[in-house]
Motif scaffolding. Structure first.
Motif, PDB file in Angstrom:
ATOM      1  N   LEU A  89      -5.406  38.448  36.420  1.00 40.01           N
ATOM      2  CA  LEU A  89      -4.719  39.551  37.091  1.00 40.01           C
ATOM      3  C   LEU A  89      -3.225  39.442  36.794  1.00 40.01           C
ATOM      4  CD1 LEU A  89      -3.252  38.040  39.682  1.00 40.01           C
ATOM      5  CD2 LEU A  89      -5.519  38.273  40.693  1.00 40.01           C
ATOM      6  N   LYS A  90      -2.490  40.452  37.181  1.00 37.32           N
ATOM      7  CA  LYS A  90      -1.050  40.461  36.946  1.00 37.32           C
ATOM      8  C   LYS A  90      -0.298  40.718  38.248  1.00 37.32           C
ATOM      9  CE  LYS A  90      -1.236  42.106  32.143  1.00 37.32           C
ATOM     10  NZ  LYS A  90      -0.666  40.897  31.521  1.00 37.32           N
ATOM     11  N   LEU A  91       0.732  39.925  38.462  1.00 37.93           N
ATOM     12  CA  LEU A  91       1.647  40.172  39.566  1.00 37.93           C
ATOM     13  C   LEU A  91       2.728  41.136  39.102  1.00 37.93           C
ATOM     14  CD1 LEU A  91       2.126  36.514  40.864  1.00 37.93           C
ATOM     15  CD2 LEU A  91       0.597  38.280  41.781  1.00 37.93           C
ATOM     16  N   LYS A  92       3.203  41.958  40.011  1.00 39.88           N
ATOM     17  CA  LYS A  92       4.263  42.907  39.668  1.00 39.88           C
ATOM     18  C   LYS A  92       5.556  42.157  39.326  1.00 39.88           C
ATOM     19  CE  LYS A  92       2.553  46.701  42.569  1.00 39.88           C
ATOM     20  NZ  LYS A  92       2.869  47.591  43.724  1.00 39.88           N
ATOM     21  N   PRO A  93       6.433  42.771  38.525  1.00 43.23           N
ATOM     22  CA  PRO A  93       7.698  42.119  38.160  1.00 43.23           C
ATOM     23  C   PRO A  93       8.490  41.681  39.386  1.00 43.23           C
ATOM     24  CG  PRO A  93       7.349  44.067  36.815  1.00 43.23           C
ATOM     25  CD  PRO A  93       6.280  44.082  37.869  1.00 43.23           C
TER      26      PRO A  93
END
Length: 486
Positions: free
Chosen positions: A76-80
């Motif tokens: 998954l990806k965390l927001k900047p």
């Protein structure tokens, strides 16, 4: 209980125990305590679990969930996020819970290559003199105290997950001893410029050619030159294609990075490579960027230092121009966007030493490059004079340079050295070089109609030609046969 029932009972226990083992969330070693996450970009978090398992990640006010696929992989990806000196915890939950501690947010770089990049900080205990005017750094092994510079080094064990989630350390004390000196001094100088946490990942192996750092399947190409001719397939060169890619680069993907630093080539230079190396280098840069799904990732590399290749006893004889030709092959990578290089022709005490010791200055110069090109600090001069164009005027050649800083100069105030010119016969002779503004005027009494010029075109060349910031001019030849074919 009969034997069949007993066997089934033991099998059931075995399956239950193993199901529990395989259902545990595991993380790649690069994700652990003390890590630095890249600021202002989506941050990748990934691992394994049981197929179909729900996994959640909590960090810095964000909660993200995903489902492990049929092979047990999840990502998954965390927001900047903005840079932060505040140590935070990351909680990863599934059937088990993992808590990673002391995480910072800042800038993350991967440094790779062979022995000159691997060259460890501990070697400075043996480096007590400096003859080139670059003062050795303070005793960082004993005095470094910046907890905001973090380092990751695990000696080819990147494929092995760490149950304790260890791997990252503050760049001080014992963990710093074996870390790349170039990588550390890059981080130290960059921190002074940016004032954000810095994370450095080192993946370098002494003596390694470029081929092991490229995924084997990517080497199966037959380069075509611009004139229509083709080279032999790159994989024919051998060199254990993919050996270190598989064990040291692939396990890092897709850890979110700002860019790459590369210091390699000596092993390929010993093979008398030029245009073939250029295509391998191009393949490495493009394939790594593709792996990280970012074609704009900065890729900065070190031009090899002067060294007496021609005096080495090898099955392949070397000329004094083999190294300059290799420099040329390195520089062909500049055709790719967001690439650049630094010259270190002035950082050698002896051309018999393949491992010059001024790694703190090399790290600093890479940080100058990154500060200017990646972080937009355009007031920072990052390079010495770079050849731009030539013009024949009567019996002279006028050379125009970029990256002149606050002006062209001689380091020792003596006549500029290592310039040559040639007429139509291609025979080069020593040239007189006169500084005129941002240009150099070249002439030689025996050449009445010059057609080409060269600078520093010798493995031993350590010229006094610099800009006023003290950075050395980059070697070149105006009669480059490869530039139009790459």
């Amino acid at each position: 209980m009969n034997s069949n029932k007993l066997t089934l009972s033991f099998l059931s226990i075995f399956l239950v125990l193993n199901f529990n083992v395989f259902s545990q969330i595991t993380l790649p070693k690069i994700l652990g305590h003390n890590m630095v996450l890249q600021q202002n970009k989506e941050v990748s978090i990934w691992g394994t679990a049981s197929a179909g398992e729900k996994v959640s990640v909590d960090f810095a006010g964000q909660n993200k969930t995903t489902i492990a696929d049929t092979s047990g992989k999840w990502s998954l990806k965390l927001k900047p996020m903005k840079a932060s000196f505040t140590p935070r915890e990351m909680t990863i939950k599934g059937t088990n819970t993992i808590i990673l501690k002391n995480i910072l947010i800042g800038e993350v770089w991967l440094c790779s290559g062979q022995s000159n990049m691997e060259y460890a900080m501990r070697k400075y205990s043996k480096f007590e003199t400096a003859t080139k005017g670059y003062k050795p750094p303070e005793d960082d092994l004993n005095k470094a105290d910046n907890t905001y510079i973090r380092i990751f080094l695990d000696r080819r064990k990147y494929m092995e997950p760490s149950p304790e989630h260890l791997g990252w350390d503050a760049a001080m004390g014992k963990p710093l001893v074996d870390f790349s000196a170039v990588g550390y001094y890059f981080a130290k100088d960059l921190y002074a410029k940016l004032h954000v946490p810095i994370g450095m990942i080192s993946a370098a192996v002494p003596g390694s050619r470029i081929e092991p750092w490229i995924q084997a399947s990517k080497m199966e190409i037959t380069p075509k030159l611009k004139n229509g001719k083709t080279l032999e397939k790159l994989s024919a060169d051998g060199g254990d294609s993919g050996k270190f890619y598989d064990t040291m680069i692939q396990p890092l993907i897709p850890y979110t990075l700002k860019g790459f630093l590369w210091y390699q080539g000596e092993s390929n230079c010993f093979l008398n490579e030029n245009i073939r190396y250029a295509y391998k280098f191009k393949t490495l840069i493009e394939s790594w960027r593709n792996d990280w799904n970012d074609e704009n990732l900065p890729f900065y590399f070190v031009q090899l230092a002067p060294y007496a290749y021609s005096t080495t006893k090898d099955e392949r004889p070397h000329s004094a121009e083999q190294l300059p030709e290799f420099w040329e092959s390195q520089k062909l990578a500049l055709h790719l966007k967001n690439t650049n290089t630094i010259a270190i022709t002035d950082l050698v005490d002896s051309i018999a030493d393949l491992h010059p010791g001024y790694k703190w200055e090399i790290g600093r110069r890479l940080s100058l490059l990154a500060a200017n090109k990646t972080y937009g600090q355009k007031n920072i001069v990052w390079s010495g004079p770079v050849y731009e164009k030539m013009k024949v005027i009567d019996n002279t050649i006028e050379i125009t340079f970029s990256e002149i800083g606050s002006g062209l100069a001689s380091r020792d105030e003596k006549p500029l050295s290592w310039f040559t010119i040639a007429g139509s016969d291609g025979k080069f002779v020593k040239a007189q070089a006169e500084i005129k503004g941002d240009k150099i005027i070249l002439s030689a009494p025996e050449i009445s109609h010059p057609v080409s010029a060269r600078f520093g075109w010798n493995e031993a060349a350590q010229s006094n030609f610099i800009n006023k910031e003290g950075l050395p001019a980059v070697p070149f030849r105006t009669d480059n046969p490869w530039d139009k074919l790459f």
